[in-house]
Design a protein around this motif. Structure first.
Motif, PDB file in Angstrom:
ATOM      1  N   PHE A  27      19.306   6.113  52.007  1.00 46.53           N
ATOM      2  CA  PHE A  27      18.253   6.941  52.598  1.00 46.53           C
ATOM      3  C   PHE A  27      17.998   6.526  54.061  1.00 46.53           C
ATOM      4  O   PHE A  27      17.980   7.366  54.971  1.00 46.53           O
ATOM      5  CB  PHE A  27      17.003   6.731  51.745  1.00 46.53           C
ATOM      6  N   ILE A  31      18.627   8.524  57.633  1.00 48.55           N
ATOM      7  CA  ILE A  31      17.590   8.764  58.656  1.00 48.55           C
ATOM      8  C   ILE A  31      18.087   8.296  60.027  1.00 48.55           C
ATOM      9  O   ILE A  31      17.945   8.995  61.038  1.00 48.55           O
ATOM     10  CB  ILE A  31      16.286   8.047  58.278  1.00 48.55           C
ATOM     11  N   ARG A  49      22.884  16.966  62.163  1.00 48.10           N
ATOM     12  CA  ARG A  49      21.738  17.272  61.288  1.00 48.10           C
ATOM     13  C   ARG A  49      22.194  17.975  60.012  1.00 48.10           C
ATOM     14  O   ARG A  49      21.667  17.730  58.927  1.00 48.10           O
ATOM     15  CB  ARG A  49      20.720  18.127  62.039  1.00 48.10           C
ATOM     16  N   MET A  56      21.924  14.242  52.251  1.00 53.83           N
ATOM     17  CA  MET A  56      20.652  14.023  51.539  1.00 53.83           C
ATOM     18  C   MET A  56      20.628  14.796  50.221  1.00 53.83           C
ATOM     19  O   MET A  56      20.168  14.295  49.198  1.00 53.83           O
ATOM     20  CB  MET A  56      19.488  14.460  52.415  1.00 53.83           C
TER      21      MET A  56
END
Lengths: 286, 276
Positions: A27, A31, A49, A56
């Motif tokens: 995770f 990020i 992105r 994700m």
């Protein structure tokens, strides 16, 4: 079947793998990955992105799958425990032994279920008169797993009863003293063990005192297993020559439990059947 | 002492609140994953981190409540009603994001009231649980139906009790549930004087009764002894009566179920003494 040392070794739950730690690391990496995108050209930003969002989604899906599989395995183990409990209560010993063999042949998932399964194993072993093995299981529960509370008390009771059966009388005395310190005079299970010890060691008067003094406690806590106390009292009365009382106690015992079951549990009372009549049971119930 | 009406209304409010919070968190996560990558002003990673953090914090809080409630059945079984009440009250007061934790707490409160022989309250709570969509906790419905039926029988509502247990005959019951169902069923059948039905398959019923704790074993065998007398099977009557009275004082059995006075003659003086 039921190789006790092997089952004790194999059934021990494995240390839980902390998937959550891996998920948190992944995770954080994602990020960071996303924030790198902020320092680049607009096209590169959008691409990064999108990749980050895709990863994700994959991460969430993998976590969901891992959780689903874990819950499924735990539920299956829980169902096996329920089935085992029913088999032991219904005295279906052979299927219970087979299922215990399968269940304990690989690491169990839940430490509580592990301890519970070992308690069932000790009950089945005692049913097959393998008292030394039952003692080994109880020792493992108490000395290795450090079982406490009501389950620990049940394990101590089982161990003490197996010790009396195997004539380990010094150990049994020590175990009984320890149990008495824990429960006072409030345990019918302990009283039953004390009565059995007194009958086995030739102290029938003490056994009779316990039986008459704690009759209400015994029948209140033992239910139909009150028959066990009655048949041991019958043996004690018989040993002191009080035939009338022995006959009454024997009849009471056989009202509550079949003679064959009582003889199997306590071989010392087998001869009573030759001296005292058992209760009459309706033909359909026999 | 926890009031049932307040407990039920708080339970409903918390379910609604939990649902809203879950929906908001889910919406936040979806925005972070689905919308943020296409927006230059929204930091998806940060949003997801915030949502995840809130979810973890609330899950931890909920887990504490669930852990509190988990001990109450053993406290009820040991007869420590005050401590069980305190823990259930605490679990019901604390916020939980999980629906199941709230349902379990209300279920435990119904069990507690049943053990305290507060029939009206336990029936009310059981109905409140049964009205919910139980999902993965559908096993709860069986024990709630049994508690509801028993409570209604104690209040002489035989029709309501029948409604409560009729759905159970097609379900696969655990051994403990089968024992409770047998007790409730016998209690229902004597009230409608269905003696043949009570005596039907008596040997299997006796085997099940032998596994019950002392009180249940004695009462169910005493009721079967009465049924055996009604259908003219004196051999069964005598045997079952002897079994029941070996386990529990017959006076006590008659006090609990006056219909059993047909088996054991009891003088008014004895009854008065026992009541005292």
């Amino acid at each position: 079947m039921l190789d006790v040392p092997l089952l004790l070794e194999r059934s021990h739950p494995l240390p839980r793998r902390n998937w959550m730690r891996y998920a948190v690391v992944a995770f954080v990496v994602l990020i960071l990955f996303g924030s790198i995108a902020g320092n680049n050209t607009p096209q590169f930003q959008t691409a990064l992105r999108l990749i980050s969002a895709f990863l994700m989604v994959v991460l969430v899906a993998v976590m969901g799958l891992v959780m689903y599989l874990t819950v499924r395995d735990h539920r299956a183990e829980q169902n096996r425990m329920l089935a085992l409990e029913e088999m032991v209560q219904l005295r279906r010993w052979e299927p219970a032994a087979t299922m215990l063999d399968q269940t304990l042949s690989r690491p169990m998932l839940n430490p509580y279920n592990h301890a519970q399964a070992l308690l069932y194993l000790s009950t089945v072993l005692a049913r097959y008169h393998r008292y030394e093995d039952a003692i080994a299981v109880h020792d493992y529960l108490l000395d290795v797993l450090h079982l406490e509370g009501p389950a620990g008390f049940a394990a101590r009771l089982g161990r003490a009863m197996s010790m009396v059966h195997e004539d380990h009388l010094v150990d049994a005395d020590r175990a009984i003293s320890e149990l008495r310190r824990m429960s006072g005079d409030e345990s019918a299970g302990l009283t039953l063990i004390e009565i059995y010890r007194d009958v086995k060691t030739g102290h029938p008067a003490e056994a009779i005192d316990l039986f008459t003094g704690r009759r209400d406690l015994l029948r209140g806590q033992l239910g139909h297993r009150f028959a066990d106390a009655c048949v041991l009292a019958a043996k004690a009365y018989d040993l002191v020559g009080q035939s009338d009382r022995a006959a009454t106690a024997y009849r009471d015992a056989t009202i509550l439990s079949p003679v064959v079951e009582l003889n199997r549990r306590y071989p010392e009372v087998t001869k009573l059947a030759e001296k005292y009549p058992a209760a009459t049971v309706p033909s359909e119930a026999a | 002492m926890l009031d049932e009406d307040i407990a039920i209304s708080r339970f409903r409010r918390d379910l609604l609140l939990g649902m809203v919070v879950r929906a908001l968190l889910l919406a936040g996560a979806l925005v972070a994953i689905g919308v943020a990558p296409f927006s230059s002003r929204l930091d998806g990673g940060m949003l997801l981190l915030i949502v995840g953090g809130i979810w973890l914090a609330l899950s931890y809080q909920s887990m504490k409540g669930s852990r509190l409630a988990a001990r109450s059945p053993s406290l009820i079984a040991m007869g420590d009603f005050d401590e069980a009440e305190r823990q259930i009250e605490e679990a019901l007061r604390s916020f939980s994001i999980f629906r199941a934790a709230k349902l379990m707490s209300l279920h435990h409160l119904a069990m507690l009231r049943h053990a305290q022989r507060r029939w009206q309250e336990s029936a009310m709570l059981a109905k409140a649980v049964l009205r919910q969509r139980l999902g993965a906790l559908r096993g709860l419905s069986r024990s709630m139906r049994l508690i509801l039926a028993d409570s209604l029988l104690e209040m002489d509502d035989t029709h309501g009790a029948y409604q409560a247990i009729s759905g159970l005959y097609n379900e696969r019951l655990a051994l403990g549930e089968a024992m409770n169902l047998q007790l409730v069923q016998l209690d229902y059948l004597w009230r409608i004087r269905a003696w043949q039905e009570m005596f039907h398959n008596v040997a299997a019923k006796v085997q099940l009764a032998e596994l019950m704790p002392t009180g249940g074993a004695a009462r169910s065998q005493a009721l079967m002894a009465l049924a055996a007398r009604k259908v003219g099977r004196e051999d069964w009557t005598a045997w079952l009566m002897e079994r029941a009275q070996l386990l529990v004082d017959p006076f006590q059995l008659v006090l609990e179920r006056p219909v059993l006075a047909e088996l054991w003659t009891i003088t008014p003086q004895t009854t008065a003494q026992l009541k005292q």
